[in-house]
Design a protein around this motif. Structure first.
Motif, mmCIF file in Angstrom:
data_model
loop_
_atom_site.group_PDB
_atom_site.id
_atom_site.type_symbol
_atom_site.label_atom_id
_atom_site.label_comp_id
_atom_site.label_asym_id
_atom_site.label_seq_id
_atom_site.Cartn_x
_atom_site.Cartn_y
_atom_site.Cartn_z
ATOM 1 N N VAL A 211 0.756 -1.180 0.065
ATOM 2 C CA VAL A 211 0.128 0.010 -0.072
ATOM 3 C C VAL A 211 0.893 1.278 0.056
ATOM 4 O O VAL A 211 0.556 2.512 0.208
ATOM 5 N N LYS A 212 1.976 0.962 -0.085
ATOM 6 C CA LYS A 212 3.096 2.144 -0.263
ATOM 7 C C LYS A 212 3.055 2.950 -1.707
ATOM 8 O O LYS A 212 2.918 1.927 -2.332
ATOM 9 N N MET A 213 3.014 4.032 -1.685
ATOM 10 C CA MET A 213 2.619 4.681 -2.969
ATOM 11 C C MET A 213 3.848 4.800 -3.668
ATOM 12 O O MET A 213 3.717 4.704 -5.057
ATOM 13 N N GLY A 214 5.145 5.279 -3.195
ATOM 14 C CA GLY A 214 6.230 5.315 -3.997
ATOM 15 C C GLY A 214 6.364 6.467 -4.868
ATOM 16 O O GLY A 214 5.473 7.533 -4.634
ATOM 17 N N THR A 215 6.810 6.534 -6.025
ATOM 18 C CA THR A 215 6.865 7.715 -6.981
ATOM 19 C C THR A 215 5.994 7.507 -8.290
ATOM 20 O O THR A 215 5.813 8.249 -8.763
ATOM 21 N N ASP A 216 4.899 6.510 -8.279
ATOM 22 C CA ASP A 216 4.080 6.531 -9.179
ATOM 23 C C ASP A 216 2.920 6.059 -8.888
ATOM 24 O O ASP A 216 2.640 5.726 -7.652
ATOM 25 N N LEU A 217 1.670 5.811 -9.862
ATOM 26 C CA LEU A 217 0.433 5.072 -9.325
ATOM 27 C C LEU A 217 0.338 3.584 -9.422
ATOM 28 O O LEU A 217 -0.890 2.964 -9.523
ATOM 29 N N THR A 218 1.410 2.618 -9.526
ATOM 30 C CA THR A 218 1.396 1.358 -9.478
ATOM 31 C C THR A 218 0.703 0.640 -8.510
ATOM 32 O O THR A 218 -0.154 -0.247 -8.635
ATOM 33 N N ALA A 219 0.853 1.280 -7.352
ATOM 34 C CA ALA A 219 0.060 0.763 -6.096
ATOM 35 C C ALA A 219 -1.409 0.859 -6.165
ATOM 36 O O ALA A 219 -2.102 0.097 -5.799
ATOM 37 N N VAL A 220 -1.764 2.160 -6.512
ATOM 38 C CA VAL A 220 -3.176 2.463 -6.701
ATOM 39 C C VAL A 220 -3.819 1.609 -7.838
ATOM 40 O O VAL A 220 -4.885 0.980 -7.729
ATOM 41 N N THR A 221 -3.055 1.459 -8.991
ATOM 42 C CA THR A 221 -3.704 0.604 -10.240
ATOM 43 C C THR A 221 -3.872 -0.928 -9.565
ATOM 44 O O THR A 221 -4.718 -1.295 -9.983
ATOM 45 N N ALA A 222 -2.831 -1.402 -8.841
ATOM 46 C CA ALA A 222 -2.861 -2.702 -8.532
ATOM 47 C C ALA A 222 -4.178 -2.917 -7.473
ATOM 48 O O ALA A 222 -4.625 -4.203 -7.130
ATOM 49 N N ALA A 223 -4.525 -1.676 -6.636
ATOM 50 C CA ALA A 223 -5.759 -1.824 -5.627
ATOM 51 C C ALA A 223 -6.933 -1.826 -6.186
ATOM 52 O O ALA A 223 -7.804 -2.519 -5.888
ATOM 53 N N VAL A 224 -6.985 -1.413 -7.518
ATOM 54 C CA VAL A 224 -8.549 -1.288 -8.327
ATOM 55 C C VAL A 224 -9.122 -2.497 -8.109
ATOM 56 O O VAL A 224 -10.217 -2.539 -7.891
ATOM 57 N N LYS A 225 -8.462 -3.683 -8.859
ATOM 58 C CA LYS A 225 -8.962 -4.813 -9.291
ATOM 59 C C LYS A 225 -9.525 -5.597 -8.039
ATOM 60 O O LYS A 225 -10.643 -5.931 -8.023
ATOM 61 N N PRO A 226 -8.838 -5.767 -6.917
ATOM 62 C CA PRO A 226 -9.075 -6.538 -5.738
ATOM 63 C C PRO A 226 -10.488 -5.593 -5.035
ATOM 64 O O PRO A 226 -11.442 -6.159 -4.414
ATOM 65 N N VAL A 227 -10.591 -4.145 -5.050
ATOM 66 C CA VAL A 227 -11.485 -3.575 -4.599
ATOM 67 C C VAL A 227 -12.700 -3.936 -5.339
ATOM 68 O O VAL A 227 -13.961 -4.160 -4.813
ATOM 69 N N ARG A 228 -12.586 -3.722 -6.644
ATOM 70 C CA ARG A 228 -13.914 -4.022 -7.414
ATOM 71 C C ARG A 228 -14.304 -5.427 -7.436
ATOM 72 O O ARG A 228 -15.659 -5.550 -7.607
ATOM 73 N N GLU A 229 -13.596 -6.326 -7.189
ATOM 74 C CA GLU A 229 -13.969 -7.568 -7.122
ATOM 75 C C GLU A 229 -14.389 -8.102 -5.691
ATOM 76 O O GLU A 229 -14.649 -9.098 -5.514
ATOM 77 N N MET B 144 -8.783 1.697 12.473
ATOM 78 C CA MET B 144 -8.769 0.652 11.993
ATOM 79 C C MET B 144 -10.550 0.426 11.299
ATOM 80 O O MET B 144 -11.269 0.600 12.245
ATOM 81 N N PRO B 145 -10.731 0.169 10.108
ATOM 82 C CA PRO B 145 -12.233 0.044 9.446
ATOM 83 C C PRO B 145 -12.728 -0.910 10.218
ATOM 84 O O PRO B 145 -12.165 -2.319 10.272
ATOM 85 N N THR B 146 -13.903 -0.800 10.761
ATOM 86 C CA THR B 146 -14.709 -1.613 11.418
ATOM 87 C C THR B 146 -15.826 -2.130 10.599
ATOM 88 O O THR B 146 -16.632 -3.043 10.831
ATOM 89 N N VAL B 147 -16.398 -1.116 9.812
ATOM 90 C CA VAL B 147 -17.621 -1.396 8.871
ATOM 91 C C VAL B 147 -17.147 -0.948 7.474
ATOM 92 O O VAL B 147 -16.747 0.469 7.122
ATOM 93 N N ALA B 148 -17.111 -1.879 6.561
ATOM 94 C CA ALA B 148 -16.530 -1.544 5.164
ATOM 95 C C ALA B 148 -17.658 -1.863 4.256
ATOM 96 O O ALA B 148 -18.524 -2.587 4.396
ATOM 97 N N PHE B 149 -17.612 -1.336 3.043
ATOM 98 C CA PHE B 149 -18.638 -1.588 2.072
ATOM 99 C C PHE B 149 -17.697 -2.345 0.856
ATOM 100 O O PHE B 149 -16.546 -2.235 0.707
ATOM 101 N N CYS B 150 -18.461 -3.191 0.257
ATOM 102 C CA CYS B 150 -17.776 -3.897 -0.951
ATOM 103 C C CYS B 150 -18.237 -3.279 -2.138
ATOM 104 O O CYS B 150 -19.459 -2.906 -2.375
ATOM 105 N N MET B 151 -17.283 -3.074 -3.091
ATOM 106 C CA MET B 151 -17.664 -2.300 -4.404
ATOM 107 C C MET B 151 -18.725 -3.164 -5.083
ATOM 108 O O MET B 151 -19.515 -2.631 -6.309
ATOM 109 N N THR B 152 -18.720 -4.633 -4.932
ATOM 110 C CA THR B 152 -19.763 -5.575 -5.747
ATOM 111 C C THR B 152 -21.081 -5.432 -5.270
ATOM 112 O O THR B 152 -22.083 -5.593 -5.817
ATOM 113 N N GLU B 153 -21.388 -4.643 -4.001
ATOM 114 C CA GLU B 153 -22.766 -4.394 -3.620
ATOM 115 C C GLU B 153 -23.134 -3.347 -4.261
ATOM 116 O O GLU B 153 -22.552 -2.409 -4.531
#
Ligand SMILES: [Zn+2]
Length: 110
Positions: A52-70, A100-109
């Motif tokens: 979840v470290k951002m670093g110098t580009d958007l690679t981490a954000v791009t990699a997070a999109v699919k697991p969140v959407r799924e 710490m998140p205790t209630v989260a929503f799912c993008m597939t809902e």
């Protein structure tokens, strides 16, 4: 360090209070400047994402999109927060030690 500005021996012993409560979030990830990380994701992010470290580009954000959407990683909308406060004349503000998140929503809902 939580109380790094306090010099050892500078103050008498003081009482500390730990407080815990729930807060509402806005249900979207955020950028944590101090740690250069994506914030607001559930605990599944540690297993599902390489980093979840951002670093110098958007690679981490791009990699997070699919697991969140799924629905394998969720976005927090309520958070458990714990903070420690000193009962002293200086540096007495509550300092968060846990968010710490205790209630989260799912993008597939829908
Ligand atoms: Zn989750």
């Amino acid at each position: 360090m939580l109380f790094k500005d306090i010099k050892i021996g500078e103050h008498d012993k003081v009482i500390h209070t730990i407080s815990q409560d729930e807060i509402a979030g806005d249900g979207r990830p955020c950028y944590l400047v101090d740690s250069d990380e994506i914030g607001g994701l559930c605990e599944h992010a540690s297993a599902e994402l390489e980093t979840v470290k951002m670093g110098t580009d958007l690679t981490a954000v791009t990699a997070a999109v699919k697991p969140v959407r799924e629905g394998r990683v969720h976005v927090g909308k309520e958070f458990s927060v714990a903070a420690i406060a000193r009962h002293a004349p200086t540096d007495y503000g509550a300092k968060p030690v846990l968010v710490m998140p205790t209630v989260a929503f799912c993008m597939t809902e829908t």
